[in-house]
Scaffold this motif. Structure first.
Motif, mmCIF file in Angstrom:
data_model
loop_
_atom_site.group_PDB
_atom_site.id
_atom_site.type_symbol
_atom_site.label_atom_id
_atom_site.label_comp_id
_atom_site.label_asym_id
_atom_site.label_seq_id
_atom_site.Cartn_x
_atom_site.Cartn_y
_atom_site.Cartn_z
ATOM 1 N N VAL A 48 1.232 6.576 -7.059
ATOM 2 C CA VAL A 48 0.166 7.528 -7.388
ATOM 3 C C VAL A 48 0.642 8.968 -7.251
ATOM 4 C CG1 VAL A 48 -2.096 8.384 -6.646
ATOM 5 C CG2 VAL A 48 -1.695 5.931 -6.830
ATOM 6 N N LEU A 49 1.526 9.245 -6.295
ATOM 7 C CA LEU A 49 1.964 10.616 -6.032
ATOM 8 C C LEU A 49 3.179 11.038 -6.856
ATOM 9 C CD1 LEU A 49 1.557 10.746 -2.118
ATOM 10 C CD2 LEU A 49 -0.003 11.599 -3.877
ATOM 11 N N ASP A 50 3.730 10.142 -7.639
ATOM 12 C CA ASP A 50 4.929 10.452 -8.426
ATOM 13 C C ASP A 50 4.518 11.001 -9.793
ATOM 14 O OD1 ASP A 50 7.333 10.570 -9.765
ATOM 15 O OD2 ASP A 50 8.016 8.585 -9.132
ATOM 16 N N THR A 98 13.003 3.975 -13.795
ATOM 17 C CA THR A 98 12.842 5.348 -13.313
ATOM 18 C C THR A 98 11.916 5.419 -12.108
ATOM 19 O OG1 THR A 98 13.187 6.216 -15.554
ATOM 20 C CG2 THR A 98 12.117 7.683 -13.984
ATOM 21 N N VAL A 99 10.950 4.514 -12.003
ATOM 22 C CA VAL A 99 9.928 4.596 -10.954
ATOM 23 C C VAL A 99 10.067 3.425 -9.978
ATOM 24 C CG1 VAL A 99 8.323 5.882 -12.383
ATOM 25 C CG2 VAL A 99 8.272 3.389 -12.445
ATOM 26 N N ASN A 100 11.308 3.150 -9.548
ATOM 27 C CA ASN A 100 11.573 1.936 -8.777
ATOM 28 C C ASN A 100 12.107 2.215 -7.378
ATOM 29 O OD1 ASN A 100 14.028 2.949 -9.618
ATOM 30 N ND2 ASN A 100 14.884 0.990 -10.205
ATOM 31 N N ALA A 101 11.497 3.170 -6.659
ATOM 32 C CA ALA A 101 11.950 3.465 -5.304
ATOM 33 C C ALA A 101 11.855 2.235 -4.403
ATOM 34 C CB ALA A 101 11.137 4.619 -4.704
ATOM 35 N N THR A 102 10.833 1.401 -4.599
ATOM 36 C CA THR A 102 10.715 0.094 -3.941
ATOM 37 C C THR A 102 10.165 -0.885 -4.972
ATOM 38 O OG1 THR A 102 8.420 0.284 -3.194
ATOM 39 C CG2 THR A 102 10.100 1.249 -1.764
ATOM 40 N N PRO A 103 10.390 -2.199 -4.779
ATOM 41 C CA PRO A 103 9.790 -3.158 -5.723
ATOM 42 C C PRO A 103 8.282 -3.024 -5.798
ATOM 43 C CG PRO A 103 11.452 -4.236 -4.358
ATOM 44 C CD PRO A 103 11.259 -2.854 -3.784
ATOM 45 N N GLN A 104 7.654 -2.718 -4.667
ATOM 46 C CA GLN A 104 6.196 -2.578 -4.640
ATOM 47 C C GLN A 104 5.746 -1.353 -5.430
ATOM 48 O OE1 GLN A 104 8.138 -3.225 -1.947
ATOM 49 N NE2 GLN A 104 7.545 -5.380 -1.803
ATOM 50 N N LYS A 105 6.497 -0.257 -5.305
ATOM 51 C CA LYS A 105 6.173 0.931 -6.092
ATOM 52 C C LYS A 105 6.322 0.632 -7.585
ATOM 53 C CE LYS A 105 7.502 5.578 -7.415
ATOM 54 N NZ LYS A 105 8.500 6.663 -7.359
ATOM 55 N N ALA A 165 6.049 -2.217 -9.145
ATOM 56 C CA ALA A 165 4.959 -3.075 -9.611
ATOM 57 C C ALA A 165 3.675 -2.271 -9.813
ATOM 58 C CB ALA A 165 4.730 -4.214 -8.625
ATOM 59 N N CYS A 166 3.351 -1.413 -8.837
ATOM 60 C CA CYS A 166 2.142 -0.596 -8.944
ATOM 61 C C CYS A 166 2.264 0.431 -10.065
ATOM 62 C CB CYS A 166 1.858 0.101 -7.612
ATOM 63 S SG CYS A 166 1.411 -1.006 -6.264
ATOM 64 N N ALA A 167 3.442 1.046 -10.169
ATOM 65 C CA ALA A 167 3.651 2.066 -11.195
ATOM 66 C C ALA A 167 3.525 1.477 -12.592
ATOM 67 C CB ALA A 167 5.020 2.725 -11.020
ATOM 68 N N TRP A 182 0.830 -1.210 0.000
ATOM 69 C CA TRP A 182 0.000 0.000 0.000
ATOM 70 C C TRP A 182 0.862 1.256 0.000
ATOM 71 C CZ3 TRP A 182 -4.617 -0.816 -1.590
ATOM 72 C CH2 TRP A 182 -5.232 -2.035 -1.339
ATOM 73 N N HIS A 183 2.018 1.194 0.680
ATOM 74 C CA HIS A 183 2.950 2.326 0.612
ATOM 75 C C HIS A 183 3.491 2.463 -0.812
ATOM 76 C CE1 HIS A 183 5.843 5.299 1.937
ATOM 77 N NE2 HIS A 183 6.835 4.584 1.438
#
Length: 440
Positions: A234-236, A354-361, A363-365, A227-228
């Motif tokens: 969503v905020l990026d 580019t949008v890989n701050a975490t693996p979860q981010k 995947a969602c991105a 969820w984080h």
């Protein structure tokens, strides 16, 4: 030798199983299902609604599940759904099956690209994605030839029309490869499941993990909550720019479902000749995609390697609107197909790194980007009005506009990332470290 070949084949059938409707259109498909007006466009479009509904939840799940089981499971299911299209008798039944097909196919592309980005570094990913993407290109190039062979040899066999055999044959082969994928797909580098358990020893597994850690841009976080990760995505603003780049690109790619019909309008000969003539532009497009992706990886540059092929596509669209000469319009199709394919071979690899701050981010991105991109596939079939055949001037102008928007967004993102890199470099100077920067 395990991951790349099997995902290439599965992506080829992922695309064949949803795109074979465009070949079926050249048989008795529309007459037998009593399709009129925009019914065919609706059947093409509705599959993307299934994609939109399923992709984000699926990519949130894949970070918690084994990709080596999850992805083949959906491959087997979509194969059965696609084959079942042969049994449909009405427009309503077709729409229901196409919607379910979209839901079943949705987990594959964003899921497999997430898996690729967990194994390959920034300088390796574009070329690997081009290999994967060429599965789509090869599927499009061979689908016409395969359809021509099936129509010529199986039409009327066992009381089934050629278009019905098309869905059955392609679905059955796809199902077989879905089972094979269970044995060949690896899970994540840190795992000891899937083919990873026999493919890598402990030292190789440590190397696989360490090189991905070293390659990550210097803005990583430790919070691994899904969820984080969704909140970060969503905020990026970069995620949304990539999303609209993909939406523009998919809109400009709207010619694909109508390309056999476009070629039929050239009056090159029989149905078999028409289907055969759909292949060369896609084969050239695949070669162009390989070249663009290889150059992008070697030069460690993304933006211009997207904008330049899109510019070539724009020239192709302009020519298609400006002339009625068949040889020129056929040549123009080489330009816009190669241009769109060349650009798409790079854009997803740029996004994933580019949008890989975490693996979860990540995947969602990737799911958000692909979902937004699918909107282009929802509305682009309605660009084509049968009353405007064979030139489809309105459609070509709209494809041109979306391609231009694609190029503008790409160059704007390049400027934004250059500013981000300056901030990372300044922070690194203050801390006495050498940061890993975004690829531009």
């Amino acid at each position: 030798m395990t991951l790349m070949p099997i995902i290439f084949i599965l992506y080829l059938f992922n695309y064949l199983d949803r795109n074979n409707i465009s070949q079926a259109k050249l048989d008795s498909f529309e007459e037998e299902l009593n399709l009129h007006g925009s019914d065919y466009s609706t059947a093409v479009s509705i599959v993307n609604v299934g994609y939109i509904l399923m992709q984000l939840p699926s990519n949130m799940l894949i970070t918690k599940l084994r990709p080596s089981l999850y992805l083949p499971f959906w491959a087997c299911i979509w194969s059965c759904v696609s084959a079942a299209t042969a049994a449909t008798k009405s427009f309503g039944g077709l729409i229901a099956l196409r919607l379910v097909l979209g839901v079943c196919e949705a987990p594959f592309f964003p899921g497999v690209f997430y898996l690729l980005s967990c194994w390959y570094t920034k300088k390796e990913l574009a070329f690997r994605y081009a290999i994967l993407y060429s599965g789509l290109v090869l599927a499009t190039a061979t689908s016409g030839l395969l359809a021509a062979a099936i129509f010529a040899t199986l039409d009327g066999r066992s009381g089934l029309a050629g278009w019905q055999w098309l869905f059955i044959v392609e679905g059955a082969v796809s199902l077989g490869f879905g089972f094979i994928a269970i044995a060949l797909l690896p899970d994540l580098p840190a795992s000891k499941t899937g083919s990873t358990r026999w493919l890598l020893n402990e030292e190789e597994r440590r190397v696989a993990i360490d090189r991905m850690v070293r390659d990550a841009v210097s803005d990583q976080e430790d919070n691994t909550s899904i969820w984080h990760g969704l909140k970060l995505a969503v905020l990026d603003i970069k995620v949304w720019i990539f999303a609209f780049i993909m939406c523009s690109s998919q809109s400009a790619y709207g010619f694909n479902y109508f390309y056999p019909t476009i070629v039929e309008g050239f009056n090159l000969g029989s149905r078999t000749i028409t289907l055969a003539c759909t292949a060369p532009p896609y084969i050239v497009g695949a070669l162009i995609a390989y070249g663009v992706a290889w150059s992008s990886d070697r030069r460690k540059e993304r933006g211009f390697h997207i904008a330049t092929p899109v510019g070539v596509a724009i020239i192709g669209f302009i020519i298609s609107v400006a002339t009625l000469k068949t040889p020129v319009r056929y040549f123009a199709s080489f330009l816009y197909i190669s241009g769109i394919f060349g650009a798409n071979a790079v854009v997803f690899s740029w996004a994933a790194t580019t949008v890989n701050a975490t693996p979860q981010k990540k995947a969602c991105a990737m799911a958000i980007i692909n979902i937004t991109g699918q909107l282009g596939s929802v509305w682009s079939p309605y660009f084509f009005d049968e009353n405007e055949a064979p030139r489809y001037p309105r459609a070509m102008v709209l494809l041109l506009v979306f391609a231009a928007l694609d190029a503008c967004l790409t160059l704007s993102l390049k400027v934004i990332l250059r500013r981000e890199n300056k901030k990372l470099a300044a922070k690194g100077n203050e801390e006495g470290t050498v940061p890993t920067l975004y690829m531009l």
